[in-house]
Design a protein around this motif. Sequence first.
Motif, PDB file in Angstrom:
ATOM      1  N   PRO A  78      38.862  31.906  37.785  1.00  0.00           N
ATOM      2  CA  PRO A  78      39.966  31.069  37.265  1.00  0.00           C
ATOM      3  C   PRO A  78      39.504  29.928  36.704  1.00  0.00           C
ATOM      4  O   PRO A  78      38.565  29.356  36.886  1.00  0.00           O
ATOM      5  CB  PRO A  78      40.503  30.892  38.683  1.00  0.00           C
ATOM      6  N   GLU A  83      45.474  29.675  37.404  1.00  0.00           N
ATOM      7  CA  GLU A  83      45.089  30.647  37.866  1.00  0.00           C
ATOM      8  C   GLU A  83      44.264  30.500  39.177  1.00  0.00           C
ATOM      9  O   GLU A  83      44.199  31.578  39.794  1.00  0.00           O
ATOM     10  CB  GLU A  83      43.799  30.843  36.698  1.00  0.00           C
ATOM     11  N   HIS A  84      43.844  29.357  39.545  1.00  0.00           N
ATOM     12  CA  HIS A  84      43.350  29.152  41.197  1.00  0.00           C
ATOM     13  C   HIS A  84      44.444  29.444  42.134  1.00  0.00           C
ATOM     14  O   HIS A  84      44.388  30.205  43.077  1.00  0.00           O
ATOM     15  CB  HIS A  84      43.211  27.822  41.256  1.00  0.00           C
ATOM     16  N   ALA A  87      44.833  33.371  42.125  1.00  0.00           N
ATOM     17  CA  ALA A  87      43.884  33.779  42.940  1.00  0.00           C
ATOM     18  C   ALA A  87      44.141  33.647  44.362  1.00  0.00           C
ATOM     19  O   ALA A  87      43.693  34.672  45.178  1.00  0.00           O
ATOM     20  CB  ALA A  87      42.516  33.167  42.471  1.00  0.00           C
TER      21      ALA A  87
END
Length: 152
Positions: A78, A83-84, A87
Amino acid sequence: MIQYALKCSHGHGFDSWFQSAAAYDKLRAAGMVVCAICGDQHVEKAVMTPRVRPARNAVDTPKSPPEPQGEAVPLNVPRNAAEHALAELRKRVEDNSDYVGREFASEARKMHLGDAPARAIYGEAKLDEARALVEDGVPVAPLPFVPNRKAN
């Protein structure tokens, strides 16, 4: 069809499509070309750059990849907060739910009807299957990622 960049006497710029250059001239002469922003009838062609496509038989020359800035980061890592978060959501779903694969719709329906014990599940369903579950009042939600297929 031809696209022109146009500009009115008040400085507003806009684009418009015409059947041909002659059609533009005819519509402008009839006062039918007006500014899309203010309605001004004093419209002229603006300076524009033409779009030129390469010949169909032209060979594409490979472009060099952009220079990496800093350390190279693998695509599966990420890179930003969104994106983190995705995830982390994926990890929570996979750690706290049972993957039922393509049997998701039937398993969700069985649990809803009391034919199977209630538990957290995730998997895959076709659009019509998911729509039928929602219409029947089965509580389901789409995931913002594609589950990793696990071989059973």
